[in-house]
Design a protein around this motif. Structure first.
Motif, mmCIF file in Angstrom:
data_model
loop_
_atom_site.group_PDB
_atom_site.id
_atom_site.type_symbol
_atom_site.label_atom_id
_atom_site.label_comp_id
_atom_site.label_asym_id
_atom_site.label_seq_id
_atom_site.Cartn_x
_atom_site.Cartn_y
_atom_site.Cartn_z
ATOM 1 N N VAL A 1 0.764 -0.987 -0.042
ATOM 2 C CA VAL A 1 0.031 0.033 0.182
ATOM 3 C C VAL A 1 0.847 1.162 -0.068
ATOM 4 N N ARG A 2 0.695 2.119 -1.014
ATOM 5 C CA ARG A 2 1.367 3.339 -1.029
ATOM 6 C C ARG A 2 0.650 4.356 -0.503
ATOM 7 N N ASP A 3 -0.720 4.458 -0.847
ATOM 8 C CA ASP A 3 -1.428 5.557 -0.174
ATOM 9 C C ASP A 3 -2.854 5.191 0.160
ATOM 10 N N TRP A 4 -3.474 5.563 1.264
ATOM 11 C CA TRP A 4 -4.803 5.295 1.657
ATOM 12 C C TRP A 4 -5.655 6.643 1.901
ATOM 13 N N TRP A 5 -6.471 6.827 1.114
ATOM 14 C CA TRP A 5 -7.422 8.005 1.403
ATOM 15 C C TRP A 5 -8.869 7.657 1.499
ATOM 16 N N THR A 6 -9.486 8.412 2.245
ATOM 17 C CA THR A 6 -10.683 8.371 2.477
ATOM 18 C C THR A 6 -11.808 9.602 2.418
ATOM 19 N N ASP A 7 -12.993 9.532 1.971
ATOM 20 C CA ASP A 7 -13.817 10.895 2.065
ATOM 21 C C ASP A 7 -13.831 11.371 3.640
ATOM 22 N N ARG A 8 -14.572 12.643 3.438
ATOM 23 C CA ARG A 8 -14.291 13.364 4.724
ATOM 24 C C ARG A 8 -15.106 12.677 5.862
ATOM 25 N N GLU A 9 -16.094 11.926 5.565
ATOM 26 C CA GLU A 9 -16.910 11.207 6.800
ATOM 27 C C GLU A 9 -16.179 9.675 6.937
ATOM 28 N N ASP A 10 -15.193 9.357 6.503
ATOM 29 C CA ASP A 10 -14.535 8.016 6.665
ATOM 30 C C ASP A 10 -15.374 6.874 6.148
ATOM 31 N N ARG A 11 -16.238 6.910 4.983
ATOM 32 C CA ARG A 11 -17.283 5.935 4.722
ATOM 33 C C ARG A 11 -16.517 4.984 3.739
ATOM 34 N N PHE A 12 -15.720 5.752 2.730
ATOM 35 C CA PHE A 12 -15.286 4.866 1.617
ATOM 36 C C PHE A 12 -13.746 5.332 1.574
ATOM 37 N N ALA A 13 -12.818 4.236 0.979
ATOM 38 C CA ALA A 13 -11.443 4.349 0.939
ATOM 39 C C ALA A 13 -11.102 4.171 -0.711
ATOM 40 N N LEU A 14 -10.114 5.035 -0.974
ATOM 41 C CA LEU A 14 -9.316 4.322 -2.228
ATOM 42 C C LEU A 14 -7.890 4.191 -1.644
ATOM 43 N N THR A 15 -7.488 3.053 -2.166
ATOM 44 C CA THR A 15 -6.186 2.467 -1.938
ATOM 45 C C THR A 15 -5.315 2.324 -3.068
ATOM 46 N N LEU A 16 -4.172 3.071 -3.118
ATOM 47 C CA LEU A 16 -3.060 2.959 -4.187
ATOM 48 C C LEU A 16 -2.017 1.907 -3.609
ATOM 49 N N ALA A 17 -1.981 0.692 -4.442
ATOM 50 C CA ALA A 17 -1.111 -0.131 -4.091
ATOM 51 C C ALA A 17 -0.224 -0.448 -5.100
ATOM 52 N N ALA A 18 1.242 -0.773 -4.882
ATOM 53 C CA ALA A 18 2.255 -0.866 -5.762
ATOM 54 C C ALA A 18 2.606 -2.561 -5.889
ATOM 55 N N ALA A 19 2.646 -3.118 -7.237
ATOM 56 C CA ALA A 19 3.067 -4.390 -7.362
ATOM 57 C C ALA A 19 4.535 -4.291 -6.801
#
Length: 325
Positions: free
Chosen positions: A306-324
């Motif tokens: 995992v390179r980065d982990w971002w959520t919306d302002r209410e921490d309901r949903f996440a986008l994870t950027l992961a490198a092979a």
């Protein structure tokens, strides 16, 4: 570019889809408890209903994910420097335009490969994309992302986007081999952008899958109409109630259809009769919710860091950027 001369590879035909439906219907409806895969919601009517669901006040995931993309797409472009963007289960690629715009602005993007099971939907999306991105090389692939990962293009530094929380439709036993197979298709340093819904109060989760207007109920029952049309089934959708339950142990939502009466349904194309008792349920979807530590561990086991982990302002949903790795 026209609908006729798009760069489009077809690895999944209508005959393949029909055969898969027959196999899944026979297997799932003969099981105890009964089940069907959620992919059969999405005929033309089902897709329209889902688009309506995404606009409902109770259904937060689409808005939450879009808000993250709107804020973080420039960073994703800068970190990945992707030359080729691949989207699994692309649909209309509406949210993905935020990534396309950011990668184009960053100056690295050369091509976009959307992958979807519906050739007609993909052709329509590609035609719209070509109108708005006339200089971008577009390469559509009609395929199933579970079974056809080997057909992903190998040109340029790649970023694979798997958005919408669709990863939650896999059970843990299904996620592990899928993520490992996806990692095997990537070179070290290439990226996966994964959208995942997060564990939260059932008071928020359940209304997202059982809205007050009843749109999700119609979406759920639409799978019965698909079986009626495609397999000559005799389901009466009005005899099934929509159910959305939170499974705390597994941390997932289950959508089910509950038989209101004892009944027997004929599936003519399968020469099969299926009986339902009063109150018997047919599971139509699992939608797993995630915690950061758990998802990070699953990705690591598959060969991603995992390179980065971002959520919306209410921490309901996440986008994870992961490198092979």
């Amino acid at each position: 570019m026209t609908l006729q001369d798009l760069d489009l590879d077809v690895y999944l035909t209508p005959e393949d889809l029909a055969a898969g439906l027959r196999t899944d219907a026979r297997t799932g409806l003969s099981a105890s408890p009964k089940w069907l895969p959620p992919k059969y919601f999405y005929d033309a009517r089902g897709s329209e209903l889902f688009e309506e669901i995404t606009r409902l006040p109770e259904y937060y995931p689409t808005r939450a994910e879009r808000s993250i993309l709107a804020e973080r797409a420039p960073a994703i472009a800068r970190i990945t420097g992707a030359k080729t963007l691949i989207e699994l289960g692309s649909g209309s690629s509406e949210k993905t335009r935020l990534l396309l715009d950011a990668l184009r602005e960053h100056g690295t993007l050369g091509s976009f490969t959307p992958l979807d099971v519906s050739e007609s939907a993909l052709r329509h999306a590609l035609d719209d994309l070509h109108r708005d991105y006339p200089d971008l090389h577009l390469h559509g692939i009609v395929a199933d992302f579970v079974n056809h990962l080997e057909v992903l293009p190998e040109t340029g530094t790649r970023l694979v986007a798997f958005l919408g929380g669709t990863i939650g439709n896999f059970t843990p036993a299904e996620r592990a081999p899928f993520l490992s197979a996806l990692r095997d298709r990537l070179a070290p340093g290439e990226f996966l952008l994964l959208g995942a819904d997060l564990v939260k109060s059932p008071a928020v989760l359940i209304p997202a899958y059982a809205d007050a207007a009843g749109v999700t109920a119609e979406f759920n029952r639409n799978v019965l109409r698909v079986l009626n049309r495609e397999l000559g089934a005799t389901f009466d959708p009005s005899r099934f109630a929509h159910v959305a339950l939170w499974d705390e142990a597994n941390e997932w939502i289950e959508m089910r259809l509950r038989s209101a009466v004892p009944q027997t349904v004929r599936l003519e194309a399968l020469d099969l009769d299926i009986t339902f008792g009063r109150g018997e349920e047919l599971r139509t979807e699992v939608s797993a919710k995630f915690r950061r530590d758990g998802l990070t561990a699953e990705l690591a086991a598959a060969g991603f860091a995992v390179r980065d982990w971002w959520t919306d302002r209410e921490d309901r949903f996440a986008l994870t950027l992961a490198a092979a790795v």
